[in-house]
Write a protein that holds these residues in place. Sequence first.
Motif, PDB file in Angstrom:
ATOM      1  N   PRO A 118       0.821  -1.202   0.000  1.00 19.24           N
ATOM      2  CA  PRO A 118       0.000   0.000   0.000  1.00 19.24           C
ATOM      3  C   PRO A 118       0.857   1.255   0.000  1.00 19.24           C
ATOM      4  N   ARG A 119       0.392   2.291  -0.652  1.00 19.99           N
ATOM      5  CA  ARG A 119       1.107   3.549  -0.702  1.00 19.99           C
ATOM      6  C   ARG A 119       0.631   4.466   0.412  1.00 19.99           C
ATOM      7  N   VAL A 120       1.570   5.210   0.993  1.00 18.49           N
ATOM      8  CA  VAL A 120       1.226   6.165   2.043  1.00 18.49           C
ATOM      9  C   VAL A 120       0.742   7.446   1.370  1.00 18.49           C
ATOM     10  N   ALA A 121      -0.392   7.973   1.829  1.00 21.67           N
ATOM     11  CA  ALA A 121      -0.928   9.207   1.271  1.00 21.67           C
ATOM     12  C   ALA A 121       0.067  10.342   1.472  1.00 21.67           C
ATOM     13  N   PRO A 122       0.262  11.203   0.468  1.00 20.68           N
ATOM     14  CA  PRO A 122       1.233  12.303   0.605  1.00 20.68           C
ATOM     15  C   PRO A 122       1.015  13.160   1.843  1.00 20.68           C
ATOM     16  N   ALA A 123      -0.253  13.410   2.208  1.00 23.02           N
ATOM     17  CA  ALA A 123      -0.526  14.269   3.354  1.00 23.02           C
ATOM     18  C   ALA A 123      -0.089  13.659   4.677  1.00 23.02           C
ATOM     19  N   ARG A 124       0.258  12.380   4.681  1.00 27.16           N
ATOM     20  CA  ARG A 124       0.694  11.715   5.902  1.00 27.16           C
ATOM     21  C   ARG A 124       2.207  11.584   5.988  1.00 27.16           C
ATOM     22  N   ARG A 125       2.918  12.217   5.064  1.00 28.12           N
ATOM     23  CA  ARG A 125       4.373  12.116   5.035  1.00 28.12           C
ATOM     24  C   ARG A 125       5.008  13.460   5.389  1.00 28.12           C
TER      25      ARG A 125
ATOM     26  N   VAL B 106       8.018  14.553   5.178  1.00 27.53           N
ATOM     27  CA  VAL B 106       8.968  15.076   4.208  1.00 27.53           C
ATOM     28  C   VAL B 106       8.264  15.869   3.122  1.00 27.53           C
ATOM     29  N   LEU B 107       7.078  15.440   2.719  1.00 26.10           N
ATOM     30  CA  LEU B 107       6.358  16.168   1.676  1.00 26.10           C
ATOM     31  C   LEU B 107       5.799  17.483   2.196  1.00 26.10           C
ATOM     32  N   TRP B 108       5.370  17.519   3.445  1.00 26.80           N
ATOM     33  CA  TRP B 108       4.926  18.792   4.031  1.00 26.80           C
ATOM     34  C   TRP B 108       6.086  19.785   4.094  1.00 26.80           C
TER      35      TRP B 108
ATOM     36  N   GLY C  58      16.156  37.114  -7.035  1.00 35.44           N
ATOM     37  CA  GLY C  58      15.832  36.262  -8.179  1.00 35.44           C
ATOM     38  C   GLY C  58      16.788  35.096  -8.302  1.00 35.44           C
ATOM     39  N   ALA C  59      18.073  35.369  -8.087  1.00 39.28           N
ATOM     40  CA  ALA C  59      19.071  34.296  -8.149  1.00 39.28           C
ATOM     41  C   ALA C  59      18.872  33.302  -7.006  1.00 39.28           C
ATOM     42  N   GLY C  60      18.561  33.812  -5.813  1.00 39.95           N
ATOM     43  CA  GLY C  60      18.400  32.933  -4.660  1.00 39.95           C
ATOM     44  C   GLY C  60      17.188  32.040  -4.734  1.00 39.95           C
ATOM     45  N   LEU C  61      16.107  32.552  -5.310  1.00 37.46           N
ATOM     46  CA  LEU C  61      14.867  31.770  -5.399  1.00 37.46           C
ATOM     47  C   LEU C  61      14.822  30.879  -6.633  1.00 37.46           C
ATOM     48  N   ALA C  62      15.794  31.010  -7.516  1.00 33.73           N
ATOM     49  CA  ALA C  62      15.747  30.325  -8.809  1.00 33.73           C
ATOM     50  C   ALA C  62      15.556  28.824  -8.689  1.00 33.73           C
ATOM     51  N   ALA C  63      16.263  28.203  -7.747  1.00 32.86           N
ATOM     52  CA  ALA C  63      16.251  26.741  -7.671  1.00 32.86           C
ATOM     53  C   ALA C  63      15.267  26.194  -6.642  1.00 32.86           C
ATOM     54  N   SER C  64      14.674  27.043  -5.821  1.00 31.38           N
ATOM     55  CA  SER C  64      13.860  26.549  -4.700  1.00 31.38           C
ATOM     56  C   SER C  64      12.677  25.713  -5.156  1.00 31.38           C
ATOM     57  N   PHE C  65      11.843  26.269  -6.003  1.00 25.93           N
ATOM     58  CA  PHE C  65      10.656  25.559  -6.463  1.00 25.93           C
ATOM     59  C   PHE C  65      11.022  24.330  -7.296  1.00 25.93           C
ATOM     60  N   PRO C  66      11.961  24.446  -8.264  1.00 25.43           N
ATOM     61  CA  PRO C  66      12.324  23.248  -9.040  1.00 25.43           C
ATOM     62  C   PRO C  66      12.876  22.117  -8.184  1.00 25.43           C
ATOM     63  N   ILE C  67      13.765  22.430  -7.244  1.00 21.00           N
ATOM     64  CA  ILE C  67      14.355  21.368  -6.424  1.00 21.00           C
ATOM     65  C   ILE C  67      13.314  20.749  -5.508  1.00 21.00           C
ATOM     66  N   ALA C  68      12.410  21.570  -4.965  1.00 26.10           N
ATOM     67  CA  ALA C  68      11.350  21.022  -4.104  1.00 26.10           C
ATOM     68  C   ALA C  68      10.514  19.991  -4.866  1.00 26.10           C
TER      69      ALA C  68
ATOM     70  N   ALA D 242      13.605  18.682   5.803  1.00 25.92           N
ATOM     71  CA  ALA D 242      13.122  17.739   4.798  1.00 25.92           C
ATOM     72  C   ALA D 242      14.165  16.659   4.523  1.00 25.92           C
ATOM     73  N   GLY D 243      15.437  17.055   4.463  1.00 24.56           N
ATOM     74  CA  GLY D 243      16.494  16.070   4.257  1.00 24.56           C
ATOM     75  C   GLY D 243      16.560  15.063   5.389  1.00 24.56           C
ATOM     76  N   ARG D 244      16.403  15.535   6.602  1.00 27.07           N
ATOM     77  CA  ARG D 244      16.427  14.624   7.746  1.00 27.07           C
ATOM     78  C   ARG D 244      15.202  13.714   7.749  1.00 27.07           C
ATOM     79  N   ALA D 245      14.035  14.264   7.410  1.00 24.49           N
ATOM     80  CA  ALA D 245      12.823  13.446   7.376  1.00 24.49           C
ATOM     81  C   ALA D 245      12.931  12.363   6.314  1.00 24.49           C
ATOM     82  N   ARG D 246      13.507  12.692   5.171  1.00 20.21           N
ATOM     83  CA  ARG D 246      13.683  11.696   4.120  1.00 20.21           C
ATOM     84  C   ARG D 246      14.662  10.615   4.567  1.00 20.21           C
ATOM     85  N   HIS D 247      15.714  11.030   5.262  1.00 17.96           N
ATOM     86  CA  HIS D 247      16.677  10.045   5.767  1.00 17.96           C
ATOM     87  C   HIS D 247      16.010   9.086   6.747  1.00 17.96           C
TER      88      HIS D 247
END
Length: 391
Positions: free
Chosen positions: A190-197, A199-201, A298-308, A376-381
């Motif tokens: 079974p897959r865990v619903a995204p809202a229960r994870r 790391v996704l929050w 602009g430079a600082g926010l450039a990668a935030s959304f794509p990497i998330a 998020a990195g720690r939660a994924r670990h």
Amino acid sequence: MDRVSVFVVFALNGALYGSWAPRVPAISAQLHASPGPFGLALLCLTVGMLIVASLSGRLVERTGARAAIAGSTLLSCVLLPLLGLAGSVPVLGVMMFGLGVSVGAFDVAMNIAAVGAERRAGRPLMPVFHAGFSFGGMAASAAAGLAAAAHWSPVRHFTVAAIVVAVTLLLVLRGLPRAVPRQERNLPGPRVAPARRPVLWLLAVVALCSAIAEGASADWSALLMVTEHGMGEGSAAFAYAGFSLTMAVTRLGGAWVQQRLGSAATLVAGAVLAGSGLVTAAVVPVPWPAFVGFALAGAGLAASFPIALSLAGAAGRRADDSGGEREIAFVTTVAYSGFLIGPPLIGGVAQGSSLSAAFVLAGLVAALIAPAAVAAGRARHRELTALEPAA
């Protein structure tokens, strides 16, 4: 071929937005609309995007990214000219809601396709794809300016833009990933619903903070330069132009930085850069540091959304290399709420204090990306550790 096709699709998504947004004054004048009702009609776009984002993950999971991108893009091309034909503000609101639904589904589907391209390449690519969105939006905005200067009506301009987008899509459609037949999928357990994870929050917080900070720069930067720094309206417009340009250029190199520093370190560095840039633009009373501040933001926010979104897709990856659709849709849905929260938040603080104070708040929101990324990195670990078989 698939990477080129995905890049072009991102550019088309940016072009759809960049085509209609600069013609808002012409549409408003055409309808003789007052600011209040007209603003509510424009808000319908975000509402449509927010509603469909939560459903798009399951749709792409069933149909595949290629079919979802084709359907949503062609629907957008049908709806775009109808904006110019709207005869009243309520009709415009309905059209904007429909466009929000189609563009929102397009947005989720293209990011899912991008994650698939990353997996096949075996290296980060998401910031580069989002650079395509930025450059597509900038090119379409420039074309919109030329159309306005040539006295083209919105419907004529939107029709030409829709034809260009549709034809370009058909040229690259075969390079997009198809659906994986259900019988070929390996879906163990079974897959865990995204809202229960957790790391996704946390990844959703990264995307949400990025959306709020980016929206503040788009909506309020020119007004800040006029009211707080004494600039003329023409010069003030270069604040957001600089923000957009540095964001687009930085995204081209964002994958290179991510590959060498890692996702978390790239997000933290970007958060510090964006936060300090917005605060500088807010508190330094001299105009030129404010321009530099917005460029840094602009430079600082450039990668935030794509990497998330890339990390959300990785969190949903299955053993057969599929998966991630629902996780990307979940993070996108939360991020879209930033476009609803951001404008009244910044406007409310500006009303109660000053626009400078509001941009200090925007800088603090951007800085929150750093602790959220680390968490998020720690939660994924912890998730991966829990999945490891006991020794």
